[in-house]
Design a protein around this motif. Structure first.
Motif, PDB file in Angstrom:
ATOM      1  N   ASP A  39     -38.352  43.508-117.721  1.00  0.00           N
ATOM      2  CA  ASP A  39     -37.871  43.691-116.353  1.00  0.00           C
ATOM      3  C   ASP A  39     -37.885  42.345-115.624  1.00  0.00           C
ATOM      4  O   ASP A  39     -38.874  41.614-115.653  1.00  0.00           O
ATOM      5  CB  ASP A  39     -38.754  44.687-115.594  1.00  0.00           C
ATOM      6  CG  ASP A  39     -38.623  46.089-116.163  1.00  0.00           C
ATOM      7  OD1 ASP A  39     -37.583  46.363-116.780  1.00  0.00           O
ATOM      8  OD2 ASP A  39     -39.555  46.893-115.974  1.00  0.00           O
ATOM      9  N   PRO A  41     -37.179  39.902-111.977  1.00  0.00           N
ATOM     10  CA  PRO A  41     -37.615  39.939-110.573  1.00  0.00           C
ATOM     11  C   PRO A  41     -36.821  40.925-109.735  1.00  0.00           C
ATOM     12  O   PRO A  41     -37.364  41.552-108.830  1.00  0.00           O
ATOM     13  CB  PRO A  41     -37.394  38.500-110.093  1.00  0.00           C
ATOM     14  CG  PRO A  41     -37.243  37.673-111.321  1.00  0.00           C
ATOM     15  CD  PRO A  41     -36.776  38.555-112.403  1.00  0.00           C
ATOM     16  N   SER A  43     -35.530  43.796-110.603  1.00  0.00           N
ATOM     17  CA  SER A  43     -36.028  45.155-110.820  1.00  0.00           C
ATOM     18  C   SER A  43     -37.311  45.398-110.034  1.00  0.00           C
ATOM     19  O   SER A  43     -37.510  46.453-109.430  1.00  0.00           O
ATOM     20  CB  SER A  43     -36.265  45.381-112.305  1.00  0.00           C
ATOM     21  OG  SER A  43     -36.841  46.645-112.529  1.00  0.00           O
ATOM     22  N   TRP A  44     -38.197  44.396-110.006  1.00  0.00           N
ATOM     23  CA  TRP A  44     -39.460  44.514-109.260  1.00  0.00           C
ATOM     24  C   TRP A  44     -39.193  44.635-107.771  1.00  0.00           C
ATOM     25  O   TRP A  44     -39.815  45.446-107.079  1.00  0.00           O
ATOM     26  CB  TRP A  44     -40.320  43.298-109.557  1.00  0.00           C
ATOM     27  CG  TRP A  44     -41.653  43.326-108.879  1.00  0.00           C
ATOM     28  CD1 TRP A  44     -42.790  43.932-109.324  1.00  0.00           C
ATOM     29  CD2 TRP A  44     -41.990  42.711-107.632  1.00  0.00           C
ATOM     30  NE1 TRP A  44     -43.811  43.744-108.432  1.00  0.00           N
ATOM     31  CE2 TRP A  44     -43.354  42.996-107.383  1.00  0.00           C
ATOM     32  CE3 TRP A  44     -41.276  41.952-106.702  1.00  0.00           C
ATOM     33  CZ2 TRP A  44     -44.011  42.543-106.247  1.00  0.00           C
ATOM     34  CZ3 TRP A  44     -41.945  41.502-105.565  1.00  0.00           C
ATOM     35  CH2 TRP A  44     -43.287  41.787-105.348  1.00  0.00           C
ATOM     36  N   THR A  47     -37.883  48.112-106.944  1.00  0.00           N
ATOM     37  CA  THR A  47     -38.971  49.103-106.992  1.00  0.00           C
ATOM     38  C   THR A  47     -39.820  49.048-105.733  1.00  0.00           C
ATOM     39  O   THR A  47     -40.166  50.078-105.140  1.00  0.00           O
ATOM     40  CB  THR A  47     -39.851  48.862-108.228  1.00  0.00           C
ATOM     41  OG1 THR A  47     -39.055  48.980-109.407  1.00  0.00           O
ATOM     42  CG2 THR A  47     -40.990  49.879-108.283  1.00  0.00           C
TER      43      THR A  47
END
Length: 203
Positions: A39, A41, A43-44, A47
């Protein structure tokens, strides 16, 4: 060569090809297997944004943490008690402890008070007693049984509530500002979280 023999030979060749492919796959080094995509950055960040938005919606429309400010609800609540206020679909009921928006009144602040009367009730507050619909209230929750303040004789309009603090001798409430609209009631104090030794829902 008859058709049955041809089919047998084709089947044998197919089985041999499958076995050869399986053997080659087993022979591959372990690190040759496809690497799992990590994953990044972005994707983080997505989230975290979703989590933050969900928490914001929950606190706006469902339940909200609040600190008790002031002494007007002693001895039921103390200054800096930490509580959760239930908001979703709440309609004020007599006896509930609520958070109400009194901005626009002379108090100009959020209040934590107890609902004493709702729309249609006839309320008389006189000489330290409360009479609701011609019956004297027994109020075990108030701090001092002898208390004073403004006298009131009012029938609560529909869609409004009359709020009073449990510390009657030290509470600016509807005796001063009159009934508040139900729409000004943000929610019911549903549970006290802190102090931990007073955790609970009974008040």
């Amino acid at each position: 060569m008859d058709s049955e023999t041809k089919e047998t030979q084709e089947l044998q060749r197919t089985e041999a090809a499958v076995q050869e492919s399986a053997a080659q796959a087993e022979a591959l080094p372990q690190d040759a297997a496809p690497a799992k995509k990590k994953d990044g950055p972005l994707s983080w960040i997505v989230t975290m944004a979703i989590t933050f938005a969900a928490a914001l919606l929950f606190c706006t429309f469902v339940a909200q943490p609040r600190y008790v400010m002031g002494e007007s609800m002693q001895n039921t609540f103390q200054n800096n008690d930490f509580v959760f206020v239930w908001k979703l679909g709440y309609q004020p009921q007599r006896g509930d402890v609520v958070i109400a928006n009194a901005h626009g009144t002379v108090l100009n602040e959020d209040l934590i008070k107890r609902v004493i009367a709702v729309g249609g009730d006839h309320l008389v507050v006189k000489d330290g007693t409360v009479t609701l619909n011609e019956k004297k209230l027994t109020e075990s929750y108030i701090k001092e049984q002898k208390w004073g303040g403004n006298n009131v004789d009012v029938t609560i309009p529909k869609g409004e509530v009359f709020l009073m603090g449990d510390n009657r001798n030290n509470s600016a409430d509807s005796r001063l500002i009159g009934p508040l609209s139900v729409s000004d009631v943000e929610g019911k104090v549903a549970v006290r979280i802190y102090p931990f030794d007073k955790f609970g829902t009974s008040f």
